[in-house]
Write a protein that holds these residues in place. Structure first.
Motif, PDB file in Angstrom:
ATOM      1  N   THR A  72       0.836  -1.201   0.000  1.00 27.23           N
ATOM      2  CA  THR A  72       0.000   0.000   0.000  1.00 27.23           C
ATOM      3  C   THR A  72       0.870   1.250   0.000  1.00 27.23           C
ATOM      4  OG1 THR A  72      -0.102   0.221   2.404  1.00 27.23           O
ATOM      5  CG2 THR A  72      -1.710  -1.269   1.361  1.00 27.23           C
ATOM      6  N   VAL A  73       0.235   2.395  -0.207  1.00 28.06           N
ATOM      7  CA  VAL A  73       0.967   3.661  -0.144  1.00 28.06           C
ATOM      8  C   VAL A  73       1.578   3.848   1.244  1.00 28.06           C
ATOM      9  CG1 VAL A  73       0.749   6.165  -0.279  1.00 28.06           C
ATOM     10  CG2 VAL A  73      -0.465   4.728  -1.920  1.00 28.06           C
ATOM     11  N   ASP A  74       0.837   3.482   2.287  1.00 29.38           N
ATOM     12  CA  ASP A  74       1.354   3.590   3.652  1.00 29.38           C
ATOM     13  C   ASP A  74       2.570   2.685   3.835  1.00 29.38           C
ATOM     14  OD1 ASP A  74      -0.654   5.376   4.339  1.00 29.38           O
ATOM     15  OD2 ASP A  74      -1.988   3.810   5.060  1.00 29.38           O
ATOM     16  N   LEU A 108       4.610   1.719   1.488  1.00 24.22           N
ATOM     17  CA  LEU A 108       5.721   2.236   0.677  1.00 24.22           C
ATOM     18  C   LEU A 108       6.507   3.293   1.435  1.00 24.22           C
ATOM     19  CD1 LEU A 108       6.877   1.958  -2.252  1.00 24.22           C
ATOM     20  CD2 LEU A 108       5.550   4.004  -2.807  1.00 24.22           C
TER      21      LEU A 108
END
Length: 238
Positions: A65-67, A69
């Motif tokens: 997820t972006v979190d 990453l």
């Protein structure tokens, strides 16, 4: 022909690459993620990200997820965007399923708003995008992109102009100690006016202007350089 590689595959390979670059095993990386507030990125999760896990439909990789990453980038002492777009180590990276892969730096420029995405043509993205329109507004896709990406150009330019103003101010201060220098003062005022015009552009775009040193605000307000004098605020440390 479109590639079956996904952005997740690229990220997984880069996580492993940078982990090994740092001499970290998966337990080490999990511990660093926990230190950053993500104890759920465990050894088993890292294995699943890097190599996938077997299931009824074959190996399936855990998506990042972006979190994830952001945390993994910091844990690996690597800019998170480089995990997604490994400049210099890959010839191409995937973009969207309907398009061919592109040169990493081209996609980097898309991600940072420096360039307009081009999904057709050569991998360096030189071709102009189609001028399709949004039905609701009649605005072309390229124009809509340019509007959304505008802040990405304004903030770096603000920092550049602010640094120029600061250098000019220091020269003025140094010359005043030696008796004054009209050219230095003129240069400072010119640079300050450029910064003020840029601040006006930011305000018109509805953007928050970063805090400034109090003496710069006083000079811009005193010389009536700003269209909206209340748009600038002093740094809290002053």
């Amino acid at each position: 022909m479109h590639s079956h590689q996904t952005a997740g595959d690229v990220v997984a390979a880069q996580i492993r690459r940078h982990r090994e670059r740092l001499g970290m095993n998966r337990n080490d990386l999990a511990a660093e993620c926990a230190r950053l507030g993500r104890p759920d990125i465990t050894y088993a999760v890292i294995v699943s990200i890097e190599t996938g896990r077997s299931g009824t439909e074959g190996k399936k990789r855990r998506p990042v997820t972006v979190d994830d990453l952001l945390v993994l980038g910091l844990a690996l002492a690597t800019p998170p965007l480089l995990l997604l777009l490994p400049l210099g180590s890959e010839e191409t990276v995937p973009t969207v399923p309907a398009a061919d892969p592109r040169d990493p730096y081209t996609v980097w420029q898309w991600m940072t708003g420096e360039a307009t995405p081009t999904l057709d043509g050569p991998i360096d993205g030189r071709y102009v995008t189609a001028s399709r329109q949004f039905a609701g507004t009649g605005q072309t896709w390229a124009a809509a992109w340019a509007t959304a990406a505008y802040p990405a150009s304004l903030y770096p330019e603000f920092e550049r102009r602010l640094a120029t103003v600061h250098r000019a101010y220091l020269r003025t201060e140094a010359n005043q100690a030696k008796g004054g220098d009209a050219d230095a003062e003129t240069d400072y005022l010119h640079r300050l006016e450029e910064l003020a015009r840029h601040i006006d552009d930011m305000v018109r775009a509805g953007l928050k202007v970063p805090a400034l040193r109090r003496h710069l605000i006083e000079d811009m307000r005193g010389l009536d350089m700003l269209d909206n004098p209340d748009s600038v605020t002093p740094e809290e440390s002053e």
